[in-house]
Design a protein around this motif. Structure first.
Motif, short mmCIF file in Angstrom:
data_model
loop_
_atom_site.label_atom_id
_atom_site.label_comp_id
_atom_site.label_asym_id
_atom_site.label_seq_id
_atom_site.Cartn_x
_atom_site.Cartn_y
_atom_site.Cartn_z
N CYS A 185 71.66 2.96 42.18
CA CYS A 185 72.81 3.55 41.49
C CYS A 185 72.79 3.21 40.00
O CYS A 185 72.90 4.09 39.14
CB CYS A 185 74.10 3.07 42.14
SG CYS A 185 75.61 3.67 41.36
N SER A 212 76.38 7.77 41.83
CA SER A 212 77.10 7.37 43.05
C SER A 212 76.67 8.21 44.24
O SER A 212 76.71 7.74 45.38
CB SER A 212 78.62 7.42 42.83
OG SER A 212 79.01 8.69 42.39
N VAL A 237 72.26 5.85 36.82
CA VAL A 237 73.28 6.09 35.79
C VAL A 237 72.72 5.79 34.41
O VAL A 237 72.83 6.59 33.47
CB VAL A 237 74.53 5.23 36.05
CG1 VAL A 237 75.54 5.42 34.92
CG2 VAL A 237 75.16 5.56 37.39
N VAL A 248 82.33 8.69 45.61
CA VAL A 248 81.98 9.32 44.32
C VAL A 248 83.16 9.25 43.35
O VAL A 248 83.00 8.90 42.17
CB VAL A 248 81.53 10.78 44.54
CG1 VAL A 248 81.30 11.48 43.20
CG2 VAL A 248 80.27 10.83 45.39
N ARG A 281 71.94 8.67 31.62
CA ARG A 281 72.79 8.62 30.43
C ARG A 281 71.94 8.55 29.16
O ARG A 281 72.24 9.23 28.17
CB ARG A 281 73.73 7.41 30.52
CG ARG A 281 74.62 7.19 29.32
CD ARG A 281 75.63 8.32 29.11
NE ARG A 281 76.30 8.22 27.81
CZ ARG A 281 76.56 9.24 27.02
NH1 ARG A 281 76.25 10.46 27.39
NH2 ARG A 281 77.15 9.08 25.87
N THR A 303 83.03 6.91 40.00
CA THR A 303 83.11 7.60 38.71
C THR A 303 84.34 7.16 37.93
O THR A 303 84.29 6.93 36.72
CB THR A 303 83.12 9.12 38.93
OG1 THR A 303 81.98 9.48 39.72
CG2 THR A 303 83.10 9.87 37.61
N ALA A 305 80.49 11.50 32.49
CA ALA A 305 80.95 11.26 33.86
C ALA A 305 79.92 11.77 34.86
O ALA A 305 79.78 11.22 35.95
CB ALA A 305 82.30 11.94 34.08
N SER A 306 79.20 12.82 34.48
CA SER A 306 78.17 13.38 35.36
C SER A 306 77.13 12.34 35.75
O SER A 306 76.62 12.36 36.87
CB SER A 306 77.48 14.56 34.68
OG SER A 306 78.45 15.44 34.15
N CYS A 307 76.81 11.43 34.82
CA CYS A 307 75.85 10.35 35.15
C CYS A 307 76.39 9.49 36.29
O CYS A 307 75.66 9.12 37.21
CB CYS A 307 75.61 9.47 33.92
SG CYS A 307 75.16 10.38 32.45
N SER A 308 77.70 9.16 36.22
CA SER A 308 78.32 8.37 37.29
C SER A 308 78.33 9.13 38.60
O SER A 308 78.09 8.56 39.67
CB SER A 308 79.76 8.00 36.91
OG SER A 308 79.79 7.18 35.78
N ILE A 309 78.63 10.42 38.53
CA ILE A 309 78.67 11.22 39.76
C ILE A 309 77.30 11.24 40.42
O ILE A 309 77.17 10.97 41.62
CB ILE A 309 79.16 12.66 39.45
CG1 ILE A 309 80.62 12.63 38.98
CG2 ILE A 309 78.99 13.56 40.66
CD1 ILE A 309 81.16 13.97 38.54
N THR A 339 80.13 1.81 37.23
CA THR A 339 79.95 2.78 38.31
C THR A 339 79.45 2.09 39.57
O THR A 339 79.95 2.35 40.68
CB THR A 339 78.93 3.86 37.88
OG1 THR A 339 79.38 4.46 36.66
CG2 THR A 339 78.79 4.94 38.94
#
Lengths: 206, 206, 206
Positions: C184, C164, C188, C126, C192, C130, C157-161, C108
């Protein structure tokens, strides 16, 4: 000329909202979570244009502008609200099919114009214009593990194909982009509406 | 040199027709409509090359030339006619497997040559050459909602992998593009034919 | 600065191995052959970065460098050995979930840094960050004919969003790439791990 641009701009916005709503509703019905619903809605709305931009080696506009994504997210939220609040199934109703047809028309025409400027062949114009129109729906069907509905039945991608052939003929004869764009969008819109009203289907050979 | 070019050109044409026929027949059997049959045929024939061109940042040749698409459409029409008129199931017969092997050989070699010029690593050459050969089949399987058959069984992509490794070794040793291309195409063709005759399979670990 | 780079480098290596192992194991369980297992492993590890590079019009690094592919192949071999020799099911155990979380964090952050340099919008950063994190998993699920698990459930994926978005806010406020990258990756990784421990899920609206 100016007024034509404004009309296309509005048609594109209508299309993004309508496509995003259709995609999100498919995702809600398949039991995806909030992220899946958002991705399906956004990809249905913007996936066709992204695929076209990839094929002509441009960074997709959807990644550079804020407008497209914002409008697509608006469509996603609208779909969730309508589904939860109004308990409305807007699947195959006229008030979703008509905006969807407007979107198909606007997307196809935008795709044809961009393809024409990218210096591709006749086939290239038809493929890129059609992909701009139906690519988002194909991607969202694939994400749901389904055979894309445009390949199985319905007279849908065919409207884009016929319209973009109309665009090619008009641009070859007149060299006028505005006239060609208007011809293309009217052809797609009208053929699609007739196809809905008369329930047109393409032949199968099974 | 000239004669080599002509032979490759003819092998590529044979490959496009054979791949398009295979793809269209899969689509007919799955009950897709005329558009779906056309898309599956065209993508099986041209999808590998399009994916390769995307990965090296070129506008796909299939969008710029008229020949590739025309030949692919010819293959689609042939498949429909054979299926309807001759009621022939050409699925796994030698007269489709041999042209298909010629296509795999020609596509892999074309992919290796283009990858070599694109200045990628050893892995890049193998991946792009193999993808040119089998990418179209993978895309058409995905469009039908199936796990790509090259990933599940059959000694098919392996022929491309071995051939493109042969290409890499030959070009490293000789610096001669023509010799390397001939080595690559003969290796793919012969290994594929032996694999068909002896029904080779890769190991599984389940 | 130097030490930060080294830490990211190591995190990326851990991520490639972990992602490749997860992908290969999915393929083994689905009964794919050796080629399918390799493709699934490699695509799970490198597919996200390849997709990101395609979208910003770069030849994917995975095709140019030898390291990424070699490390990914190492992960594939490890997975086969563990499955055959140790008869170990490493599916949802902590010793695979933690390296996977480290990979998600590193991918990410790499994606966010590359997107920032590619001059895209907030949404572009973003999406690309992601996609670098979860794109490989999406591709491997699609190759297996499944609805991508990140769209269906799990807080992944929400963690990446979220990470970012944290990157975007930090870079806007500080203009410091190193600080933004650290923020960042920590966001993440921690979100996570908390999501795994507390079994977080996103809402559904069905």
């Amino acid at each position: 000329m100016e007024i034509t641009k404004e009309i296309f701009y509005i048609m594109n916005i209508i299309g993004i909202v309508a496509f995003a709503m259709t995609g999100s509703l498919k995702a809600i019905k398949e039991g995806l979570d909030l992220l899946g619903i958002t991705v399906l809605g956004v990809m249905t709305a913007l996936g066709g244009g992204i695929t076209r931009d990839l094929l002509i080696n441009t960074v997709p506009n959807a990644l550079k502008s804020l407008t497209d994504m914002s409008v697509a997210l608006l469509g996603v939220w609208l779909a969730i609200i309508i589904y939860k609040v109004a308990k409305g199934d807007i699947g195959n109703k006229y008030y979703i099919l008509i905006p969807d047809a407007i979107g198909l028309s606007a997307f196809t025409t935008t795709g044809a114009l961009i393809a024409y400027n990218a210096d591709v062949s006749f086939f290239g114009i038809v493929i890129l214009a059609t992909l701009t129109g139906v690519g988002g729906g194909i991607i969202s069907d694939l994400l749901l593990g389904k055979v894309p509905s445009v390949l199985r039945d319905d007279f849908y991608a065919s409207c884009s194909i016929i319209g973009s052939i109309g665009f090619y003929i008009t641009i070859t004869l007149t060299q006028d982009l505005t006239v060609s764009a208007i011809v293309c969008s009217l052809m797609v819109l009208m053929i699609r509406i007739v196809a809905i009203l008369y329930n047109w289907r393409l032949p199968k050979f099974q």
